[in-house]
Design an enzyme around this catalytic site. Structure first.
Site, PDB file in Angstrom:
ATOM      1  N   ASP A 149      89.667  73.913  44.707  1.00  0.00           N
ATOM      2  CA  ASP A 149      89.247  75.040  43.879  1.00  0.00           C
ATOM      3  C   ASP A 149      88.147  74.523  42.965  1.00  0.00           C
ATOM      4  OD1 ASP A 149      88.898  77.037  42.038  1.00  0.00           O
ATOM      5  OD2 ASP A 149      90.969  77.053  41.300  1.00  0.00           O
ATOM      6  N   LYS A 151      78.951  76.419  37.936  1.00  0.00           N
ATOM      7  CA  LYS A 151      79.195  77.449  38.952  1.00  0.00           C
ATOM      8  C   LYS A 151      78.404  78.724  38.648  1.00  0.00           C
ATOM      9  CE  LYS A 151      83.223  79.436  41.313  1.00  0.00           C
ATOM     10  NZ  LYS A 151      84.695  79.393  41.295  1.00  0.00           N
ATOM     11  N   GLU A 168      88.739  83.122  46.807  1.00  0.00           N
ATOM     12  CA  GLU A 168      89.788  82.730  45.858  1.00  0.00           C
ATOM     13  C   GLU A 168      90.979  83.690  45.830  1.00  0.00           C
ATOM     14  OE1 GLU A 168      87.441  82.154  42.346  1.00  0.00           O
ATOM     15  OE2 GLU A 168      86.477  80.390  43.223  1.00  0.00           O
ATOM     16  N   ASP A 179      91.757  88.315  39.545  1.00  0.00           N
ATOM     17  CA  ASP A 179      91.370  86.926  39.315  1.00  0.00           C
ATOM     18  C   ASP A 179      90.258  86.850  38.275  1.00  0.00           C
ATOM     19  OD1 ASP A 179      90.420  84.345  39.365  1.00  0.00           O
ATOM     20  OD2 ASP A 179      90.078  84.268  41.523  1.00  0.00           O
TER      21      ASP A 179
END
Lengths: 177, 623
Positions: B25, B87, B187, B209
């Protein structure tokens, strides 16, 4: 395994007709996915992976086609060599055109106030009723091999779905996205 | 050594060959790696026992970068060389980055191309792909230590809403870190896998999420081991950080301080840090105090929810849209899974519970759930776990299309189409004698090209001259199971093979990756030494294990003095392993090999003669 040459109904081993059991379709789809999905070839050669991508793409397209009544109707006509891409105005009945015009007008007349949502909901359920009746007759016409009638019903379905998606767009705009 | 690992005919090998596959992850704030250890998939800890690795990299001149908490502590002293939340920079141009963030303490430079700006650091220019790969390398090292050997493959998770550029760059970062990417996994799908694989659950699940920098919602249907994503939506620029920014704004406004935060990078960083701390404390207690510039401020969750109302509304609006796309109603939802550290905030939990009229599932740590799901998927994909009826069916999150006349977008693959998918559409020329056609590939939901994201532009040349409208140009889009796109175009009418295949311009080509890999290797001679030691240790441990197993199985073949001398060498070898003495390890491994060689030969004889006799006595008794 090679999917490219099969007709979509054969692919899923279901009878070639308009009214099908969507539950059976889904479970056949899942069974075939388990055999062909690229994830089953994660550690295989590039060639096998490419093959898996192609087969699964065909499978996905086949499922999407048969799962949607509108696409399924178009596909059935295509299988019976009925041309549906080109439409001549005179092939469409006058009352069909008038009805579509009226529905479209009722969409345009919806006021942009608090009652808009309930008006949209009303219109939507009217259109959905029509879709249902249309689909029923389409199925019967296909069984009786009355292709010109089926083709006209298919175009009516196209109109109605277009209208539903326009209602959706208006709703989405009202919701703010 | 190989001789020791003999197996009985028809029996199972003493040490089954397991491939080493991990799930990673790669998060905005924290990154994790998970793998099957023994019976279950677990997050692998570092040598401090910590599973979460802060996704922060600190670059020092001429030295290996620091990653994780060591880098985090440099943030205030060296804000320009300490890169956090990389990210959020993946797959974006400099102008996009600047438009999204109010304040960035980094010094940007022209990168490899427009879409890959680099950050000037004390150790040279670093672009988001390199920075991400440095985080990945740190996790790879951790996994190789835990699993005692090089990795065979990895599943890397990405937000479902990541566009093609962001996916390409994630995959490039993984390749740059030396990983074989088995799959890019969305994800939310990973989270659903972590919750649902072993249960026979059926029904519809919403995965909500909210990570550090990205927000994803997916609606999945679970049916007998098949996870089918029905619709997905989200915002790649909405996350827990945004709650920090709003709290920071509130602090600076309420404290009416004189500091110019926009000019003072350290002051800005410490203000954000303070806001972040306050946010975390609000998850523990309803009211918290914030000391800022000598002033004491108080905030509770009700006020916090008011401050963040627009953010909360944005998340719920996206939920509404996903429900609509899937053709489901709120009542159809059976379970809600919360993912991401930001979902610990009580204001999020209550907003979600109110919206869906249901409490969420939170049994699995929301920070770990994605990595765990990826680890399970990696284990299956590499072939360790037979899972005949397990499958993930994912969708493409954004519509793909091409530019047509009047700067309009013609959609070729609508959003939420199950992938992989291949779709083709035919276009024609609009001028007499036209021999070339320019094709512009875009991604997004809007009708105007300028409102969508441009993925690639290419020109199809060599179309035979014909009257306008006579040429038939077939444009084919292919999206693979990772959600990555390739496009090809071909002229059909004259059977001419004017054809071109493009990958969107963001991905690195093989040469660039090769080059980057070799330059990083030059800086890493030290790494090679460490690796040689690790390999020696691994080989020694395997030999010890095999020898012990063999003695357990056939101890009657050894006399006492032989047993003793083997035990003595094993003891010495174990000591050398723990003391990192590479030369000794080699020497003792050699010695153990020699001594056990004779034993192995005896075992071989015994087992061969047993095999010749047929079934062993033990087996006959059982049957």
């Amino acid at each position: 395994m090679q999917f490219a040459s099969q007709n979509y109904f054969q692919l899923f081993s279901i009878t070639e007709k308009f009214h099908i059991d969507l539950g059976v379709l889904a479970s056949r789809y899942h069974e075939l996915q388990i055999e062909t999905h690229p994830d089953k070839f994660a550690d295989s050669t590039e060639q096998e992976k490419l093959m898996a991508v192609q087969n699964t793409s065909i499978l996905n397209e086949a499922y999407a086609t048969l799962n949607s009544p509108l696409k399924r109707a178009g596909y059935l006509l295509y299988l019976h060599d009925v041309e549906v891409e080109q439409v001549n105005q005179d092939e469409l009945a006058m009352d069909l055109l008038m009805e579509q015009l009226q529905l479209r007008e009722s969409l345009e007349e919806i006021s942009n106030d608090e009652s808009a949502q309930s008006q949209l909901d009303d219109l939507k359920s009217r259109v959905r009723d029509k879709v249902e009746r249309c689909e029923l007759s389409f199925g019967i016409n296909m069984e009786e091999k009355k292709y010109p009638g089926a083709k006209e019903l298919f175009h009516e379905l196209q109109f109605l779905h277009k209208l539903l998606s326009e209602i959706d767009t208006i709703e989405e705009r009202r919701l703010g996205y | 050594m190989a001789l020791l690992q003999i197996s009985e005919p028809g029996g199972k090998p003493i040490q089954p060959v397991r491939k080493r596959a991990v799930g990673i992850d790669l998060g905005t704030t924290n990154s994790l790696v998970a793998a099957r250890c023994g019976g279950s998939v677990e997050c692998l800890p570092d040598d401090q026992g910590e599973c979460l690795l802060s996704s922060i990299v600190y670059y020092r001149k001429g030295k290996e970068p620091l990653v994780g908490s060591a880098a985090k502590s440099e943030m205030i002293a060296n804000p320009g060389d300490t890169i956090a939340s990389v990210k959020r920079l993946l797959g974006k141009s400099l102008s996009e980055i600047k438009a999204e963030r109010q304040f960035i303490p980094y010094d940007f430079n022209e990168g490899r191309d427009d879409q890959t700006p680099a950050i000037r650091t004390a150790d040279g220019d670093k672009d988001p792909v390199i920075i991400s790969s440095d985080i990945l390398k740190c996790l790879v090292r951790r996994a190789e230590d835990c699993m005692q050997g090089a990795l065979d493959g990895a599943v890397i998770t990405v937000p479902a809403y990541f566009d093609d550029a962001q996916r390409q760059q994630t995959r490039d970062a993984a390749r740059l870190a030396g990983l074989k990417v088995l799959r890019l996994l969305n994800e939310p799908t990973a989270a659903a896998v972590a919750y649902g694989l072993d249960s026979q659950d059926q029904g519809n699940v919403i995965v909500f999420d909210l990570g550090g920098g990205t927000f994803d919602v997916s609606l999945l249907s679970l049916q007998k081991g098949i996870f089918e994503v029905l619709a997905t939506g989200g915002d790649t620029n909405l996350g827990g950080d945004d709650f920090d920014y709003l709290l920071a704004d509130w602090i600076r406004n309420s404290a009416s301080s004189e500091i110019d935060y926009d000019a003072d990078a350290s002051a800005h960083t410490s203000l954000l840090h303070q806001a972040n701390q306050a946010k975390h404390r609000l998850s523990e207690s309803p009211v918290v105090e914030v000391e800022h510039q000598g002033q004491s401020l108080q905030i509770d969750n009700i006020r916090f929810a008011q401050l963040c109302e627009s953010l909360l509304d944005r998340t719920l609006l996206i939920c509404t849209r996903v429900l609509r796309d899937a053709g489901k109603k709120i009542e159809d939802i059976d379970n809600i899974v919360l993912v991401g550290g930001a979902t610990r905030m009580p204001i999020i939990r209550s907003a979600v519970a109110e919206f869906f009229g249901k409490e969420s599932m939170t049994e699995i740590d929301p920070d770990k759930v994605v990595a765990l799901g990826a680890g399970i998927q990696a284990d299956i994909l590499i072939g360790n776990k037979p899972a005949d009826s397990f499958l993930l069916l994912d969708v493409n999150p954004l519509s793909l299309g091409i530019e047509t006349m009047g700067e309009l977008v013609e959609k070729i693959i609508p959003r939420n189409t199950t992938i992989p998918v291949i779709k083709a559409q035919e276009f024609t020329t609009f001028k007499d004698g036209q021999t070339a056609m320019s094709i512009h590939v875009v991604q997004g939901e809007r009708e105007l090209v300028s409102d969508c994201r441009s993925l690639a532009r290419f020109e199809l040349k060599g179309i035979p001259p014909m009257v306008a409208g006579a040429a038939k140009i077939r444009v084919e889009f292919q999206v693979d199971a990772d959600g990555l796109l390739s496009v090809s175009a071909r002229e059909l009418s004259k059977g001419m093979s004017a054809e071109i295949v493009v990958k969107p311009s963001f991905g690195l080509n093989a040469d660039t990756i090769e080059q980057m890999l070799s330059s990083s290797q030059m800086n890493a001679k030290n790494d090679m030494k460490i690796r040689a030691l690790k390999e020696a240790q691994l080989e020694a441990r395997q030999l010890i294990d095999a020898t012990i197993n063999a003695i357990d199985a056939d101890s009657s073949l050894l006399n006492e003095p032989e047993k003793k001398s083997i035990a003595a060498i094993i003891e010495k070898l174990n000591l050398a392993i723990t003391q990192d003495e590479q030369i000794k390890i080699h020497a003792l491994t050699e010695q153990l090999n020699r001594i056990s060689g004779d034993f192995a030969a005896r075992r071989m004889d015994l087992h061969v003669s047993e095999a010749l006799r047929g079934e062993s006595i033990e087996k006959l008794e059982k049957s």
